[in-house]
Design a protein around this motif. Structure first.
Motif, PDB file in Angstrom:
ATOM      1  N   TYR A 116     -25.048  31.740  49.845  1.00  0.00           N
ATOM      2  CA  TYR A 116     -25.764  30.550  50.314  1.00  0.00           C
ATOM      3  C   TYR A 116     -26.846  30.933  51.337  1.00  0.00           C
ATOM      4  O   TYR A 116     -28.012  30.524  51.217  1.00  0.00           O
ATOM      5  N   THR A 117     -26.466  31.730  52.331  1.00  0.00           N
ATOM      6  CA  THR A 117     -27.436  32.092  53.368  1.00  0.00           C
ATOM      7  C   THR A 117     -28.533  33.001  52.803  1.00  0.00           C
ATOM      8  O   THR A 117     -29.691  32.915  53.201  1.00  0.00           O
ATOM      9  N   PHE A 118     -28.154  33.855  51.847  1.00  0.00           N
ATOM     10  CA  PHE A 118     -29.154  34.727  51.219  1.00  0.00           C
ATOM     11  C   PHE A 118     -30.200  33.892  50.494  1.00  0.00           C
ATOM     12  O   PHE A 118     -31.409  34.138  50.613  1.00  0.00           O
ATOM     13  N   SER A 119     -29.746  32.855  49.769  1.00  0.00           N
ATOM     14  CA  SER A 119     -30.698  32.037  49.014  1.00  0.00           C
ATOM     15  C   SER A 119     -31.515  31.154  49.958  1.00  0.00           C
ATOM     16  O   SER A 119     -32.694  30.898  49.716  1.00  0.00           O
ATOM     17  N   PHE A 120     -30.904  30.698  51.047  1.00  0.00           N
ATOM     18  CA  PHE A 120     -31.647  29.865  52.006  1.00  0.00           C
ATOM     19  C   PHE A 120     -32.745  30.682  52.687  1.00  0.00           C
ATOM     20  O   PHE A 120     -33.833  30.184  52.982  1.00  0.00           O
ATOM     21  N   LEU A 121     -32.450  31.957  52.912  1.00  0.00           N
ATOM     22  CA  LEU A 121     -33.424  32.841  53.567  1.00  0.00           C
ATOM     23  C   LEU A 121     -34.738  32.893  52.788  1.00  0.00           C
ATOM     24  O   LEU A 121     -35.820  32.885  53.371  1.00  0.00           O
ATOM     25  N   TRP A 122     -34.652  32.925  51.464  1.00  0.00           N
ATOM     26  CA  TRP A 122     -35.862  33.080  50.656  1.00  0.00           C
ATOM     27  C   TRP A 122     -36.777  31.872  50.752  1.00  0.00           C
ATOM     28  O   TRP A 122     -37.992  32.012  50.720  1.00  0.00           O
ATOM     29  N   ILE A 123     -36.208  30.702  50.862  1.00  0.00           N
ATOM     30  CA  ILE A 123     -37.077  29.511  50.979  1.00  0.00           C
ATOM     31  C   ILE A 123     -37.528  29.331  52.423  1.00  0.00           C
ATOM     32  O   ILE A 123     -38.688  29.073  52.693  1.00  0.00           O
ATOM     33  N   ALA A 124     -36.609  29.518  53.368  1.00  0.00           N
ATOM     34  CA  ALA A 124     -36.944  29.240  54.772  1.00  0.00           C
ATOM     35  C   ALA A 124     -37.914  30.269  55.325  1.00  0.00           C
ATOM     36  O   ALA A 124     -38.686  29.973  56.231  1.00  0.00           O
ATOM     37  N   LEU A 158     -31.751  26.164  43.991  1.00  0.00           N
ATOM     38  CA  LEU A 158     -30.822  27.307  43.971  1.00  0.00           C
ATOM     39  C   LEU A 158     -29.909  27.303  45.190  1.00  0.00           C
ATOM     40  O   LEU A 158     -28.698  27.494  45.085  1.00  0.00           O
ATOM     41  N   TYR A 159     -30.482  27.089  46.376  1.00  0.00           N
ATOM     42  CA  TYR A 159     -29.590  27.129  47.545  1.00  0.00           C
ATOM     43  C   TYR A 159     -28.728  25.875  47.649  1.00  0.00           C
ATOM     44  O   TYR A 159     -27.616  25.930  48.183  1.00  0.00           O
ATOM     45  N   ILE A 160     -29.230  24.750  47.119  1.00  0.00           N
ATOM     46  CA  ILE A 160     -28.387  23.540  47.113  1.00  0.00           C
ATOM     47  C   ILE A 160     -27.140  23.794  46.264  1.00  0.00           C
ATOM     48  O   ILE A 160     -26.019  23.441  46.652  1.00  0.00           O
ATOM     49  N   ILE A 161     -27.340  24.416  45.113  1.00  0.00           N
ATOM     50  CA  ILE A 161     -26.207  24.698  44.229  1.00  0.00           C
ATOM     51  C   ILE A 161     -25.182  25.584  44.934  1.00  0.00           C
ATOM     52  O   ILE A 161     -23.974  25.319  44.896  1.00  0.00           O
ATOM     53  N   LEU A 162     -25.669  26.602  45.609  1.00  0.00           N
ATOM     54  CA  LEU A 162     -24.737  27.517  46.277  1.00  0.00           C
ATOM     55  C   LEU A 162     -24.078  26.851  47.483  1.00  0.00           C
ATOM     56  O   LEU A 162     -22.899  27.098  47.776  1.00  0.00           O
ATOM     57  N   GLY A 163     -24.823  26.006  48.190  1.00  0.00           N
ATOM     58  CA  GLY A 163     -24.249  25.312  49.344  1.00  0.00           C
ATOM     59  C   GLY A 163     -23.155  24.341  48.921  1.00  0.00           C
ATOM     60  O   GLY A 163     -22.052  24.335  49.483  1.00  0.00           O
TER      61      GLY A 163
ATOM     62  N   ILE B  29     -19.449  38.681  58.527  1.00  0.00           N
ATOM     63  CA  ILE B  29     -20.026  37.667  59.415  1.00  0.00           C
ATOM     64  C   ILE B  29     -21.383  38.130  59.955  1.00  0.00           C
ATOM     65  O   ILE B  29     -22.313  37.337  60.114  1.00  0.00           O
ATOM     66  N   VAL B  30     -21.498  39.418  60.239  1.00  0.00           N
ATOM     67  CA  VAL B  30     -22.763  39.948  60.760  1.00  0.00           C
ATOM     68  C   VAL B  30     -23.888  39.694  59.746  1.00  0.00           C
ATOM     69  O   VAL B  30     -24.983  39.252  60.106  1.00  0.00           O
ATOM     70  N   VAL B  31     -23.593  39.925  58.471  1.00  0.00           N
ATOM     71  CA  VAL B  31     -24.621  39.725  57.437  1.00  0.00           C
ATOM     72  C   VAL B  31     -24.987  38.242  57.332  1.00  0.00           C
ATOM     73  O   VAL B  31     -26.173  37.877  57.310  1.00  0.00           O
ATOM     74  N   ILE B  32     -23.970  37.384  57.302  1.00  0.00           N
ATOM     75  CA  ILE B  32     -24.235  35.936  57.208  1.00  0.00           C
ATOM     76  C   ILE B  32     -25.033  35.462  58.420  1.00  0.00           C
ATOM     77  O   ILE B  32     -26.015  34.722  58.289  1.00  0.00           O
TER      78      ILE B  32
END
Lengths: 259, 267
Positions: A116-124, A158-163, B29-32
């Protein structure tokens, strides 16, 4: 890094021979997401300025509207399939799971957050600011620009789906999250998710108020305000940490008793 | 395992196996946390102060000095609150500034230069890294968010423009333009007349890099420092509130659907 932990095998209980966390699916999913994002970026490089400047041109319809018409149903279709799978395969005996199973599920939830955070990073970060490069160079003619077709209608879904998948996983597999709705988890999933409907306001404003893209204009403030709800993921991690600390002790205690 | 490791595990009442699980959890957690800090800081800054950061000639003595620290201290404060109150780590502000800087350079290179062909020298980003380190430093010494807001906020606001002067200075080198002496910033201003800069709030002067300098820089820096104290306080509290581990009770019907046990007496 000890990426994969092995639970101590118990002959009578095959459940405990499973890995506590398996990061291979996470790595594969990251790879798939990365391929999608890099592919979209390369597509922009090849066709954004070449065929994306005039939304009335036939080339725009071929190269950009086609992408839009394919990506939206495809992404949401995959998303609904994942959500349906998570719901239909939910654990209906949550009170009967043991400490190791619960711990394993917390690690799986953390794996969902990694996606989720990985996909959010790309848009944000990446595609979000890339949108500025487009708008500072070209005046928009419709809400569907080569930049928007990527950032708004591919990256955000994509990030909505993962969230939402993270939320569904937690409520259907982890006892603590099934007995009480986690306020920070709901904030961390629904807040960024609302960025998609906020586009309605954004595009309406641009259609009728101003076509110029000053990024810090109040018209855009809905996006970062909803982005602030990402802070709440810290609360979810705290909830996970608190319960996992209890589970660690429980598992240690059970092992000591056996010894 | 060393004696020291064993002593730590004994104090934590953990077996080596459980300690291994716990450590793995820490790594994840560090990565997240890194992804989260990076993304939230970037989207926050992008849409509140992005324009001043995109272009070198928007870096003026009026709004750039004022707005950039105020906006960037907000996410720094919220992440300080999260890292400090939940995990006792005095790294929130530095992580916010550093990860943002990495992210923003990637975009400047790949999108601004790579896609739209802006020269990198025209889209250099600013940094609040020095002020952010000072914030973390003050927090770990004082262990008080109020002291950090008052002293750290002021230092953050005041240190922003001097620490960014390093990369702005070369734009004030003398250059010849049509037989007259001008600065590089002047020439950028001649070539890119900014009809699109927000005139609606620029009453005294039309701020660009060309007029950067003089005592007015410090006027803006002090005003920024003043507002930074309040911005810090508000966002620290927001970080604390956002991370409150609250649960709302689930109704019986949904509890049953989710697979949780319902007490017969409760129905």
């Amino acid at each position: 890094m000890h990426a994969i932990l092995e639970s101590e095998p118990r002959a009578a209980d095959p459940q405990h021979t499973k890995k506590l966390i398996n990061l291979v699916p996470v790595a594969i999913s990251w790879g798939v997401l990365l391929a999608i994002y890099v592919g979209l970026r390369l597509y922009q490089q090849a066709f954004a300025f070449k065929y994306g400047l005039d939304s009335t041109s036939p080339e725009f319809a071929t190269y950009w509207l086609t992408l839009f018409k394919v990506e939206v149903p495809l992404i949401f279709g995959v998303g609904f399939a994942i959500w349906a799978y998570l719901w239909l395969t939910r654990d209906k005996n949550l009170d009967k799971i043991d400490a190791e199973t619960e711990l394993r599920r917390y690690f799986s939830l953390v794996a969902w957050f990694l996606l989720y955070t990985f996909s959010f990073l790309w848009i944000a970060s990446f595609f979000g600011e890339s949108d500025a490069t487009w708008h500072q160079t070209v005046i928009r003619d419709t809400a569907l620009t080569p930049s928007h077709i990527v950032v708004f209608y591919a990256c955000i879904p994509l990030y909505i789906i993962l969230g939402v998948s993270s939320l569904l996983y937690a409520t259907t597999r982890i006892p603590k999250f099934s007995k009480g709705y986690s306020v920070p988890l709901i904030m961390a999933v629904l807040g960024p998710g609302l960025i998609l409907p906020n586009l309605g306001y954004n595009e309406w404003g641009h259609a009728f108020w101003l076509t110029e893209e000053i990024f810090s204009h109040p018209l855009h403030w809905g996006f970062p305000v909803l982005g602030w709800t990402g802070f709440a993921l810290g609360g979810v991690l705290l909830q996970a940490t608190m319960r996992m600390a209890e589970l660690f002790k429980e598992i240690d205690g059970a092992n000591l008793a056996k010894a | 395992m060393t004696d020291n490791d064993q002593a730590i595990l004994a104090a934590a009442e953990m077996s080596p196996r459980i300690a291994r699980y716990s450590r793995t959890f820490d790594y994840l957690i560090v990565v997240i946390a890194a992804f989260l800090v990076w993304s939230v800081t970037h989207i926050h800054f992008l849409l509140f102060a992005g324009d001043w950061d995109f272009f070198i000639d928007w870096k003026d003595r009026q709004y750039w000095i004022l707005i950039t620290p105020i906006v960037s201290i907000m996410s720094a404060a919220a992440f300080q609150a999260i890292f400090w109150t939940l995990f006792r780590l005095p790294i929130g502000a530095t992580a916010s500034a550093l990860l943002f800087l990495i992210g923003v350079w990637i975009v400047r290179y790949h999108a601004w230069e790579g896609m739209a062909y802006f020269p990198l020298s025209l889209v250099v980003p600013a940094t609040g890294l020095v002020g952010a380190m000072a914030l973390d430093f003050i927090l770990v010494l004082s262990r008080s968010w109020v002291i950090t807001a008052v002293f750290g906020g002021v230092i953050y606001g005041l240190s922003f423009f001097p620490t960014n002067w390093i990369y702005l200075a070369p734009y004030f080198q003398p250059a010849e333009h049509m037989g007259e002496m001008a600065s590089v910033a002047d020439i950028i201003g001649y070539v890119f007349p900014r009809s699109g800069t927000p005139e609606y709030i620029r009453i005294i002067e039309r701020g660009t890099l060309r007029t950067f300098g003089d005592s007015a820089n410090w006027v803006s820096a002090f005003f920024s420092a003043f507002v930074c104290m309040f911005a810090y306080s508000v966002f620290w509290l927001m970080g604390v509130v956002a991370c409150t581990p609250k649960y709302i009770p689930v109704g019986y019907r949904f509890k049953e659907l989710y697979g949780a046990k319902i007490d017969a007496g409760a129905l």
